[in-house]
Scaffold this motif. Structure first.
Motif, PDB file in Angstrom:
ATOM      1  N   LYS A  36      42.174  47.663  46.769  1.00 27.80           N
ATOM      2  CA  LYS A  36      42.534  48.225  45.457  1.00 27.80           C
ATOM      3  C   LYS A  36      41.954  49.639  45.341  1.00 27.80           C
ATOM      4  O   LYS A  36      40.923  49.951  45.956  1.00 27.80           O
ATOM      5  CB  LYS A  36      41.997  47.319  44.346  1.00 27.80           C
ATOM      6  N   GLU A  39      41.502  40.171  48.398  1.00 30.94           N
ATOM      7  CA  GLU A  39      41.414  39.920  46.955  1.00 30.94           C
ATOM      8  C   GLU A  39      41.103  41.211  46.186  1.00 30.94           C
ATOM      9  O   GLU A  39      41.602  41.397  45.081  1.00 30.94           O
ATOM     10  CB  GLU A  39      40.344  38.862  46.667  1.00 30.94           C
ATOM     11  N   ASN A  40      40.294  42.084  46.765  1.00 32.90           N
ATOM     12  CA  ASN A  40      39.913  43.315  46.052  1.00 32.90           C
ATOM     13  C   ASN A  40      39.853  44.575  46.915  1.00 32.90           C
ATOM     14  O   ASN A  40      40.057  45.678  46.404  1.00 32.90           O
ATOM     15  CB  ASN A  40      38.537  43.135  45.378  1.00 32.90           C
ATOM     16  N   TRP A  52      45.426  32.053  45.478  1.00 37.01           N
ATOM     17  CA  TRP A  52      44.492  33.134  45.120  1.00 37.01           C
ATOM     18  C   TRP A  52      43.054  32.621  45.280  1.00 37.01           C
ATOM     19  O   TRP A  52      42.321  32.406  44.322  1.00 37.01           O
ATOM     20  CB  TRP A  52      44.770  33.670  43.722  1.00 37.01           C
ATOM     21  N   ASN A  58      55.186  43.184  42.720  1.00 38.12           N
ATOM     22  CA  ASN A  58      54.387  41.991  42.438  1.00 38.12           C
ATOM     23  C   ASN A  58      54.004  41.945  40.951  1.00 38.12           C
ATOM     24  O   ASN A  58      53.611  42.965  40.379  1.00 38.12           O
ATOM     25  CB  ASN A  58      53.105  42.078  43.283  1.00 38.12           C
ATOM     26  N   HIS A  86      50.106  32.375  38.522  1.00 36.97           N
ATOM     27  CA  HIS A  86      48.870  31.903  37.862  1.00 36.97           C
ATOM     28  C   HIS A  86      49.312  30.944  36.752  1.00 36.97           C
ATOM     29  O   HIS A  86      49.671  31.375  35.660  1.00 36.97           O
ATOM     30  CB  HIS A  86      48.090  33.088  37.286  1.00 36.97           C
ATOM     31  N   GLN A 128      41.701  48.211  37.898  1.00 35.47           N
ATOM     32  CA  GLN A 128      40.809  48.487  39.033  1.00 35.47           C
ATOM     33  C   GLN A 128      41.113  49.854  39.666  1.00 35.47           C
ATOM     34  O   GLN A 128      41.172  50.003  40.889  1.00 35.47           O
ATOM     35  CB  GLN A 128      40.839  47.334  40.041  1.00 35.47           C
ATOM     36  N   ASN A 133      52.092  46.875  41.288  1.00 33.15           N
ATOM     37  CA  ASN A 133      51.636  45.614  40.698  1.00 33.15           C
ATOM     38  C   ASN A 133      51.702  45.719  39.174  1.00 33.15           C
ATOM     39  O   ASN A 133      51.224  46.695  38.587  1.00 33.15           O
ATOM     40  CB  ASN A 133      50.172  45.392  41.136  1.00 33.15           C
ATOM     41  N   GLU A 134      52.344  44.738  38.542  1.00 38.02           N
ATOM     42  CA  GLU A 134      52.264  44.556  37.083  1.00 38.02           C
ATOM     43  C   GLU A 134      52.758  45.748  36.259  1.00 38.02           C
ATOM     44  O   GLU A 134      52.056  46.214  35.360  1.00 38.02           O
ATOM     45  CB  GLU A 134      50.835  44.178  36.694  1.00 38.02           C
ATOM     46  N   GLN A 143      53.428  36.076  40.972  1.00 36.37           N
ATOM     47  CA  GLN A 143      52.004  35.781  41.204  1.00 36.37           C
ATOM     48  C   GLN A 143      51.714  34.285  41.161  1.00 36.37           C
ATOM     49  O   GLN A 143      51.030  33.761  42.034  1.00 36.37           O
ATOM     50  CB  GLN A 143      51.127  36.532  40.198  1.00 36.37           C
ATOM     51  N   TRP A 192      48.611  50.296  40.634  1.00 31.82           N
ATOM     52  CA  TRP A 192      48.298  49.288  39.613  1.00 31.82           C
ATOM     53  C   TRP A 192      47.437  49.959  38.557  1.00 31.82           C
ATOM     54  O   TRP A 192      46.581  50.786  38.898  1.00 31.82           O
ATOM     55  CB  TRP A 192      47.524  48.135  40.283  1.00 31.82           C
TER      56      TRP A 192
HETATM   57  C1  XIL Z   1      41.447  39.690  40.552  1.00 40.15           C
HETATM   58  C2  XIL Z   1      40.358  39.297  41.535  1.00 40.15           C
HETATM   59  O1  XIL Z   1      40.577  37.974  41.949  1.00 40.15           O
HETATM   60  C3  XIL Z   1      38.991  39.441  40.899  1.00 40.15           C
HETATM   61  O2  XIL Z   1      37.974  39.247  41.864  1.00 40.15           O
HETATM   62  C4  XIL Z   1      38.843  40.826  40.276  1.00 40.15           C
HETATM   63  O3  XIL Z   1      37.612  40.884  39.569  1.00 40.15           O
HETATM   64  C5  XIL Z   1      39.986  41.126  39.329  1.00 40.15           C
HETATM   65  O4  XIL Z   1      41.217  40.969  40.005  1.00 40.15           O
HETATM   66  N1  XIL Z   1      46.452  39.680  39.463  1.00 40.15           N
HETATM   67  C6  XIL Z   1      46.264  40.444  40.594  1.00 40.15           C
HETATM   68  C7  XIL Z   1      44.971  40.367  41.319  1.00 40.15           C
HETATM   69  O5  XIL Z   1      47.202  41.097  41.048  1.00 40.15           O
HETATM   70  O6  XIL Z   1      44.642  41.564  41.950  1.00 40.15           O
HETATM   71  C8  XIL Z   1      43.845  39.914  40.429  1.00 40.15           C
HETATM   72  O7  XIL Z   1      42.693  39.715  41.222  1.00 40.15           O
HETATM   73  C9  XIL Z   1      44.231  38.662  39.677  1.00 40.15           C
HETATM   74  C10 XIL Z   1      45.437  38.887  38.808  1.00 40.15           C
END
Ligand code: XIL
Length: 375
Positions: free
Chosen positions: A76, A72-73, A328, A198, A233, A116, A156-157, A231, A113
């Motif tokens: 990064k 998840e992190n 996620w 991504n 979401h 972060q 990413n993004e 992604q 990215w």
């Molecule tokens: C998020 C994490 O879930 C959190 O813990 C962190 O604080 C911020 O990032 N898109 C992405 C992920 O590609 O890396 C992100 O993850 C959520 C949105």
């Protein structure tokens, strides 16, 4: 006495992810990775506690349900490359070991990215320094984990909602071609690793057109790109099935793998002005934005189940084009959506509740394959 303790322990472990709700061995809850074995991989984003196995319930659930993970992190840039020339591989190495121990394929996330980033990069404005960081970062990290991870989210993004290039630090300083360069460097450093682009909302027509153009540009430069991660979401009652279907077809037509990489369905109201998954957007808390702090009403639970059922029905229809579906988070309690875009809320976006019980949505998704009658 020892025997009693062992027995209690075995019963305890068996209950984990069977819902702990009294189901017998015969009624043990199914496993996503097993049920969808012939269709696509099923994964989850894991946080540091899960990788460190601090909660046996979490470990048991992950090992039983998933065959792929995304950190998840901890991979990064801010965490793996905190200072100029200094890398911290401790947590990333543990992720590799966790994957080996529990037989989970690893999708590494993410090399380039705009969010972060370590502080030393965020304040970098001259092209030479950023170019050096860019090259070193990709080469060192991608080569270290080549053969150990299955794939990388290389970039990413990179896109705006209208499909144009996001004016990120990388774009402003290195120019639009930074994406092609990132894939080129990653391909050189990690010849055995799949390379993915991504992004969020790239199922939407305008942004999708931008992503298709970007992928075509990478391919036209003779640079390898193996797949695209949508992604995913999404929001209760508003999962864009038509856009998703058109996107699967459009991306697959480019000859690359299609993946759903960060799936969750938020059940909470959106504060004004939040239209995607930009982690830098933060809005203030108020009670109206947190309606289910105590529990989730049945009607919402049912809508969530319908949304997941329809989504997985679509995934199954296009299983020949879809390589992986990754949630996620593992259970509702670990979801980032409890703190984004508003801190301190109680969200319910995943298939397992806070006690690792399978939700109605889980049963509906499983029933698509097994035909089991569920509540
Ligand atoms: C998020 C994490 O879930 C959190 O813990 C962190 O604080 C911020 O990032 N898109 C992405 C992920 O590609 O890396 C992100 O993850 C959520 C949105």
């Amino acid at each position: 006495m020892d025997k009693v303790i062992s027995f209690v322990l075995v019963v305890f472990i068996c209950c984990i992810c069977t819902g702990g709700n009294g189901q017998s061995a015969a009624g043990e809850i199914p496993s996503l990775k097993t049920v969808f074995k012939e269709d696509f991989l099923v994964g989850a984003a894991l946080n540091r506690h899960q990788v460190n196995e601090t909660d046996p319930m979490a470990t048991a659930c992950i090992a039983r349900q998933f065959n792929t993970l995304t950190p998840e992190n901890d991979m990064k840039a801010a965490l793996i490359h905190p200072e100029w020339g200094r890398y911290n591989f401790t947590e990333a190495d543990k992720i590799i070991a966790f994957g080996e121990r529990h037989q989970l394929q690893i999708n590494a996330h993410t090399l380039i990215w705009h969010s972060q980033l370590p502080a030393f990069v965020m304040h970098m404005h001259d092209k030479d320094s950023l170019q050096r960081f860019f090259k070193d970062h990709i080469s060192v990290i991608a080569s270290r984990y080549d053969g150990k991870v299955y794939s990388w989210d290389v970039v990413n993004e990179a896109l705006n909602e209208d499909g144009t290039m996001r004016k990120s630090l990388f774009q402003r300083t290195l120019g639009d071609d930074y994406v092609v360069q990132a894939f080129q460097l990653a391909g050189q450093a990690a010849p055995h690793t799949k390379l993915y682009y991504n992004d969020y909302n790239i199922e939407r027509p305008e942004k999708r057109a931008g992503a298709v153009a970007l992928i075509r540009k990478i391919q036209a430069a003779g640079v390898r790109i193996d797949g695209v991660g949508i992604q995913g979401h999404w929001h209760l009652g508003r999962v864009p099935l038509k856009d998703i279907e058109e996107s699967i077809l459009a991306y697959a037509a480019l000859g690359i793998d299609v993946m759903f990489t960060e799936l969750d369905i938020s059940v909470l109201p959106d504060p004004k002005g939040v239209e995607g998954a930009d982690v830098n957007q933060q809005k203030g808390y108020n009670n109206a934005l947190n309606p289910y702090a105590g529990s989730l009403p049945d009607s919402v639970q049912q809508q969530l189940a319908r949304d997941y059922e329809n989504l997985f029905r679509l995934f199954l229809r296009y299983k020949d084009k879809i390589g992986r579906v990754t949630f996620w988070g593992v259970n509702d309690g670990d979801s980032w959506l409890n703190n984004w875009p508003v801190p301190g809320r109680t969200n319910y976006p995943l298939l397992f509740d806070r006690q690792f019980n399978p939700k109605m949505a889980f049963n509906k998704v499983i029933a698509l394959k097994t035909g089991t009658v569920t509540k």
